[in-house]
Design an enzyme around this catalytic site. Structure first.
Site, PDB file in Angstrom:
ATOM      1  N   PRO A  96      -0.294   0.479  12.679  1.00  0.00           N
ATOM      2  CA  PRO A  96       0.926   1.387  13.297  1.00  0.00           C
ATOM      3  C   PRO A  96       2.537   0.761  12.996  1.00  0.00           C
ATOM      4  O   PRO A  96       2.418   0.062  12.607  1.00  0.00           O
ATOM      5  CB  PRO A  96       1.284   0.535  14.598  1.00  0.00           C
ATOM      6  CG  PRO A  96      -0.304  -0.414  15.487  1.00  0.00           C
ATOM      7  CD  PRO A  96      -0.650  -0.263  13.716  1.00  0.00           C
ATOM      8  N   GLY A 100       5.816  -4.763  12.249  1.00  0.00           N
ATOM      9  CA  GLY A 100       5.613  -5.966  11.578  1.00  0.00           C
ATOM     10  C   GLY A 100       4.088  -5.633  11.242  1.00  0.00           C
ATOM     11  O   GLY A 100       3.592  -7.707  10.861  1.00  0.00           O
ATOM     12  N   LEU A 101       2.806  -4.516  11.030  1.00  0.00           N
ATOM     13  CA  LEU A 101       2.385  -4.839  10.580  1.00  0.00           C
ATOM     14  C   LEU A 101       1.454  -4.893   8.957  1.00  0.00           C
ATOM     15  O   LEU A 101       0.645  -4.310   8.599  1.00  0.00           O
ATOM     16  CB  LEU A 101       0.708  -4.651  11.741  1.00  0.00           C
ATOM     17  CG  LEU A 101       0.675  -4.772  12.884  1.00  0.00           C
ATOM     18  CD1 LEU A 101      -0.122  -4.325  13.422  1.00  0.00           C
ATOM     19  CD2 LEU A 101       0.316  -7.080  12.980  1.00  0.00           C
ATOM     20  N   GLY A 102       3.092  -4.763   8.477  1.00  0.00           N
ATOM     21  CA  GLY A 102       2.338  -4.477   6.871  1.00  0.00           C
ATOM     22  C   GLY A 102       2.370  -2.413   6.664  1.00  0.00           C
ATOM     23  O   GLY A 102       1.905  -2.992   5.737  1.00  0.00           O
ATOM     24  N   SER A 103       2.688  -2.036   7.396  1.00  0.00           N
ATOM     25  CA  SER A 103       1.858  -0.529   7.177  1.00  0.00           C
ATOM     26  C   SER A 103       2.305   0.395   5.703  1.00  0.00           C
ATOM     27  O   SER A 103       1.615   0.495   4.945  1.00  0.00           O
ATOM     28  CB  SER A 103       2.142   0.521   8.311  1.00  0.00           C
ATOM     29  OG  SER A 103       2.660   1.357   8.192  1.00  0.00           O
ATOM     30  N   ALA A 105       3.342  -0.910   3.646  1.00  0.00           N
ATOM     31  CA  ALA A 105       2.811  -1.356   2.223  1.00  0.00           C
ATOM     32  C   ALA A 105       1.724  -1.390   1.636  1.00  0.00           C
ATOM     33  O   ALA A 105       0.617  -1.554   1.013  1.00  0.00           O
ATOM     34  CB  ALA A 105       3.121  -3.537   2.230  1.00  0.00           C
ATOM     35  N   ALA A 106       0.060  -1.716   3.063  1.00  0.00           N
ATOM     36  CA  ALA A 106      -0.737  -1.218   3.394  1.00  0.00           C
ATOM     37  C   ALA A 106      -0.694   0.261   2.091  1.00  0.00           C
ATOM     38  O   ALA A 106      -2.343   0.461   1.652  1.00  0.00           O
ATOM     39  CB  ALA A 106      -1.967  -0.833   4.138  1.00  0.00           C
ATOM     40  N   ASP A 147       4.547  -9.099   2.041  1.00  0.00           N
ATOM     41  CA  ASP A 147       4.419  -7.800   2.536  1.00  0.00           C
ATOM     42  C   ASP A 147       2.981  -7.354   1.358  1.00  0.00           C
ATOM     43  O   ASP A 147       2.325  -7.625   2.337  1.00  0.00           O
ATOM     44  CB  ASP A 147       5.458  -7.007   3.276  1.00  0.00           C
ATOM     45  CG  ASP A 147       5.466  -6.735   4.402  1.00  0.00           C
ATOM     46  OD1 ASP A 147       5.349  -8.197   5.170  1.00  0.00           O
ATOM     47  OD2 ASP A 147       5.602  -5.890   5.351  1.00  0.00           O
TER      48      ASP A 147
HETATM   49  O1  PMV Z   1       7.996  -6.190   9.482  1.00  0.00           O
HETATM   50  P1  PMV Z   1       7.346  -6.297   8.213  1.00  0.00           P
HETATM   51  O2  PMV Z   1       5.932  -5.993   9.006  1.00  0.00           O
HETATM   52  O3  PMV Z   1       7.842  -5.625   7.571  1.00  0.00           O
HETATM   53  O4  PMV Z   1       7.892  -8.408   8.148  1.00  0.00           O
HETATM   54  C1  PMV Z   1       9.108  -7.960   7.544  1.00  0.00           C
HETATM   55  C2  PMV Z   1       8.811 -10.012   6.970  1.00  0.00           C
HETATM   56  C3  PMV Z   1      10.574 -10.147   7.160  1.00  0.00           C
HETATM   57  O5  PMV Z   1      10.512 -11.315   6.756  1.00  0.00           O
HETATM   58  C4  PMV Z   1      10.893 -10.025   7.921  1.00  0.00           C
HETATM   59  C5  PMV Z   1      11.368  -9.432   6.063  1.00  0.00           C
HETATM   60  C6  PMV Z   1      10.684  -9.527   4.204  1.00  0.00           C
HETATM   61  O6  PMV Z   1      10.563  -9.216   3.618  1.00  0.00           O
HETATM   62  O7  PMV Z   1       9.908 -11.423   4.117  1.00  0.00           O
END
Ligand code: PMV
Length: 311
Positions: A96, A100-103, A105-106, A147
């Site tokens: 999704p 917050g699941l790294g979409s 970057a993946a 990520d």
């Molecule tokens: O929301 P995500 O999955 O992109 O995770 C971000 C994590 C943070 O610590 C909020 C930002 C970062 O760059 O580490």
């Protein structure tokens, strides 16, 4: 016709989000139940095009040079000293977006893997990770690098910004339920809001970051020594700190409360917060009931995953 494929998993931050941007340690694991896939096919048309049919994107390297997908492809070509090939890259992802699941970057990692393999020079993981980091800057502004590290390395990591990532040894398996509020939340915005609040009140926020850093360090010891029963209270403490940093949300709080009521040992948001996903530490035998409770509480998607022992 030549064809190459690349994959990358999603990721879950167990401890330390936000504080990791300010140099404190964090812990993250790959989350293989969701993944991004890129397929490169040779074509007879001119130049490189990148299609992401799931989100209706069609990018041409020559025309859309600022698009993150084009930037990733260009970085790969530059790293390998290769010209633009006559090819088409098709991207699919079950991760999704903005949750917050790294979409982001993946997707970049899968593209980088597929394209570098297609060109006959698969990028080594540290190189791939550093290219994905460059693209993460477009998505996030000031990413910590966690990520790209966890999705490229594909193993649990203990991460401190600027340091070489340390693979995390998992001493005993543990179980997580992951639930999506269904509310998209751009990491760039939550990271920006924390930065603005830190600029207003650096003392308070440095203390909160220190608390979180201490929690990540304690969690590392607990995970490595197999004392997983310590992780639940650490997660809940981490969540309280994130709440004080104003990156939680009523929907996240509701799912966290429901998970705890249903018997989870601890729970917290995961990633940028203000929406997106939460995680709960469960036991193998309680996972199903807790997952069901989260569905009933309105979660858009729920997964159960095992964090397996690693060397
Ligand atoms: O929301 P995500 O999955 O992109 O995770 C971000 C994590 C943070 O610590 C909020 C930002 C970062 O760059 O580490």
């Amino acid at each position: 016709m030549r064809r190459s494929e690349g994959h990358a998993p999603g990721k879950v931050i167990l401890f330390g989000e936000h504080a990791v941007v300010y140099g404190r340690p964090a812990i993250a694991i790959p989350f293989a139940a969701v993944e991004a896939t890129a397929v490169v096919d040779e074509t007879s048309s001119e130049g490189l095009s990148i299609l992401a049919p799931d989100i209706g994107e069609e990018v041409r390297l020559s025309r859309d040079s600022a698009h993150p997908l084009a930037v990733m492809a260009r970085l790969v070509l530059e790293a390998l000293g290769e010209d633009e090939p006559e090819a088409q890259i098709t991207i699919h992802s079950t991760i999704p977006v903005a949750s917050g699941l790294g979409s982001g970057a993946a997707v970049s990692a899968a593209l980088g893997r597929a394209l570098s393999s297609y060109l006959g020079h698969p990028l080594p993981t540290p190189r791939l990770s550093s290219l994905v980091f460059e693209v993460e800057k477009l998505h996030h502004g000031t990413p910590s690098g966690i990520d790209n590290t966890v999705v490229c390395y594909g193993q649990p990591v203990y991460f401190v910004k600027g340091n070489r990532p340390e693979p995390l040894h998992v001493g005993e398996p543990f179980w997580l339920v992951i639930a999506d509020t269904g509310i998209p939340s751009a990491t760039k915005e939550s990271v920006g809001a924390v930065r603005a609040a830190w600029e207003q009140n650096a003392g308070k926020f440095e203390d909160l970051f220190d608390d979180i850093g201490g929690i990540s360090t304690a969690a590392r010891t607990a995970i490595e020594s197999g004392r997983t029963e310590q992780l639940g209270p650490l997660m809940t403490r981490n969540q309280e700190t994130l709440h004080r940093m104003a990156v939680s949300s009523p929907e996240l709080e509701r799912l966290i409360e429901m998970a705890l009521l249903a018997g989870a040992a601890g729970a917290k948001l995961s990633g940028g917060g203000r929406g997106g996903n939460m995680i709960a530490l469960v036991e193998e035998k309680t996972a199903g009931a807790i997952a069901e409770a989260l569905c009933r509480a309105g979660a858009a998607r729920v997964w159960t995953t095992t964090v397996n022992v690693t060397d």
